[in-house]
Scaffold this motif. Structure first.
Motif, short mmCIF file in Angstrom:
data_model
loop_
_atom_site.label_atom_id
_atom_site.label_comp_id
_atom_site.label_asym_id
_atom_site.label_seq_id
_atom_site.Cartn_x
_atom_site.Cartn_y
_atom_site.Cartn_z
N ASP A 7 0.87 -1.18 0.00
CA ASP A 7 0.00 0.00 0.00
C ASP A 7 0.90 1.23 0.00
O ASP A 7 1.61 1.49 0.98
CB ASP A 7 -0.89 -0.01 1.26
CG ASP A 7 -1.86 1.16 1.31
OD1 ASP A 7 -1.70 2.11 0.51
OD2 ASP A 7 -2.77 1.14 2.16
N SER A 8 0.88 1.99 -1.08
CA SER A 8 1.78 3.14 -1.23
C SER A 8 1.50 4.25 -0.22
O SER A 8 2.33 5.15 -0.05
CB SER A 8 1.69 3.70 -2.65
OG SER A 8 0.37 4.14 -2.93
N SER A 36 13.08 -12.68 -6.38
CA SER A 36 14.22 -12.28 -5.54
C SER A 36 14.01 -10.87 -5.00
O SER A 36 13.11 -10.14 -5.44
CB SER A 36 15.52 -12.32 -6.34
OG SER A 36 15.54 -11.28 -7.31
N GLY A 37 14.87 -10.50 -4.07
CA GLY A 37 14.79 -9.15 -3.52
C GLY A 37 15.02 -8.09 -4.58
O GLY A 37 14.34 -7.06 -4.61
N LEU A 38 15.99 -8.33 -5.45
CA LEU A 38 16.28 -7.37 -6.51
C LEU A 38 15.11 -7.25 -7.48
O LEU A 38 14.78 -6.16 -7.95
CB LEU A 38 17.54 -7.78 -7.27
CG LEU A 38 18.05 -6.78 -8.32
CD1 LEU A 38 18.40 -5.44 -7.67
CD2 LEU A 38 19.26 -7.35 -9.05
N GLU A 39 14.45 -8.36 -7.77
CA GLU A 39 13.28 -8.32 -8.65
C GLU A 39 12.14 -7.54 -8.02
O GLU A 39 11.42 -6.81 -8.71
CB GLU A 39 12.83 -9.75 -8.99
CG GLU A 39 13.78 -10.48 -9.94
CD GLU A 39 13.44 -11.94 -10.09
OE1 GLU A 39 13.76 -12.51 -11.15
OE2 GLU A 39 12.84 -12.54 -9.16
N LEU A 40 11.98 -7.69 -6.71
CA LEU A 40 10.96 -6.91 -6.00
C LEU A 40 11.30 -5.42 -6.08
O LEU A 40 10.43 -4.59 -6.34
CB LEU A 40 10.86 -7.34 -4.54
CG LEU A 40 9.95 -6.48 -3.65
CD1 LEU A 40 8.52 -6.45 -4.18
CD2 LEU A 40 9.98 -6.98 -2.21
N GLN A 41 12.57 -5.08 -5.86
CA GLN A 41 12.99 -3.69 -5.95
C GLN A 41 12.69 -3.13 -7.33
O GLN A 41 12.15 -2.02 -7.46
CB GLN A 41 14.48 -3.57 -5.64
CG GLN A 41 14.98 -2.12 -5.65
CD GLN A 41 16.49 -2.03 -5.51
OE1 GLN A 41 17.22 -2.92 -5.96
NE2 GLN A 41 16.97 -0.96 -4.91
N VAL A 57 10.19 -0.01 -8.25
CA VAL A 57 10.68 1.15 -9.01
C VAL A 57 9.81 1.38 -10.24
O VAL A 57 9.45 2.51 -10.57
CB VAL A 57 12.15 0.95 -9.42
CG1 VAL A 57 12.58 2.02 -10.42
CG2 VAL A 57 13.07 0.99 -8.20
N ALA A 58 9.43 0.29 -10.90
CA ALA A 58 8.58 0.39 -12.10
C ALA A 58 7.21 0.98 -11.75
O ALA A 58 6.60 1.65 -12.58
CB ALA A 58 8.41 -0.98 -12.74
N ARG A 59 6.75 0.75 -10.52
CA ARG A 59 5.47 1.29 -10.08
C ARG A 59 5.58 2.74 -9.62
O ARG A 59 4.58 3.38 -9.28
CB ARG A 59 4.92 0.46 -8.91
CG ARG A 59 4.50 -0.95 -9.25
CD ARG A 59 3.85 -1.60 -8.04
NE ARG A 59 3.40 -2.96 -8.31
CZ ARG A 59 2.56 -3.63 -7.52
NH1 ARG A 59 2.07 -3.04 -6.42
NH2 ARG A 59 2.20 -4.86 -7.81
N GLY A 60 6.79 3.23 -9.52
CA GLY A 60 6.99 4.58 -9.02
C GLY A 60 7.03 4.64 -7.51
O GLY A 60 6.96 5.73 -6.92
#
Length: 221
Positions: free
Chosen positions: A47-48, A64-69, A73-76
């Motif tokens: 929830d932003s 992975s953690g990097l994929e989540l990051q 980022v892609a979601r802003g």
């Protein structure tokens, strides 16, 4: 000032022992925590509107953690991330830091180091949200200006050294008295006391970033 209890430290790690130990240690120090066993579970619940930071395990099965990051980022999303890892290396940490991670800590890490980074992350998120709120309010006030008021406001901000009523009137081919009237309305609607404050507000909130010179220029008032 936002207190740490008003923000949430999200712990995302597939290791149940890490989840429990970190959550317990942080809770006893006054932090509010929320635990997830996978990156996907966090992403689904994200929830932003919730302020805080993420303690994120780098190497987890599935996402992975990097994929989540990268997904955040892609979601802003701007929630600060502190990576923890048992087998991370320089390339992984460089990738994470380039995407905005606060730190990349290798297990075992000292608790004092983690706490210092958590406090830095929470402060960063609080300041970021205050900045976005200020920009949102400024944009809403700006949208309440008439086309002519927006046009004059942008002229005042873009060239403060030539912002006298006579200067603006000359550029728009209208009377200085008309400019005076619009200037007063602009300051009132933007809730600032001077052109200098308007300039400062426009800089700190990037107010005119999306604006363009499409306002009518001519003899209208």
């Amino acid at each position: 000032m936002t207190s740490k209890s008003e923000q949430t430290v999200f712990i995302v790690d597939d290791d149940a022992d890490i989840q429990v130990s970190l959550s317990r240690a942080l809770t006893t120090r006054g932090y509010t925590t929320c635990v997830f066993g996978s990156a996907q579970a966090f992403l689904e619940a994200y929830d932003s509107d919730i302020s805080g930071c993420i303690i994120l395990d780098y190497g987890m099965p599935g996402m992975s953690g990097l994929e989540l990051q990268r997904s955040l980022v892609a979601r802003g999303a701007t929630l600060p991330i502190i990576f923890i890892t048992g087998h991370g290396g320089v390339p992984e940490s460089v990738q994470a830091m380039k995407l905005g991670a606060i730190d990349f800590l290798e297990k075992p890490f000292r608790q004092e180091v983690l706490l210092k980074q958590i406090d830095a992350a929470l402060k960063q998120d609080a300041e970021s949200r205050r900045g976005r709120d200020k920009a949102r309010i400024a944009r809403r006030r700006f949208e309440n200006l008439t086309d002519r008021e927006r046009e004059i406001a942008e002229l005042l901000v873009s060239n403060p050294s030539s912002s006298s009523s006579k200067d603006v009137a000359r550029q728009l081919d209208i009377s200085p008295r008309t400019v005076d009237h619009h200037r007063a309305r602009i300051l009132e609607k933007m809730q600032v006391n001077s052109v200098a404050e308007l300039v400062d507000l426009s800089i700190t909130t990037n107010l005119f970033h999306k604006s363009s010179a499409t306002y009518p220029i001519g003899n209208s008032t």
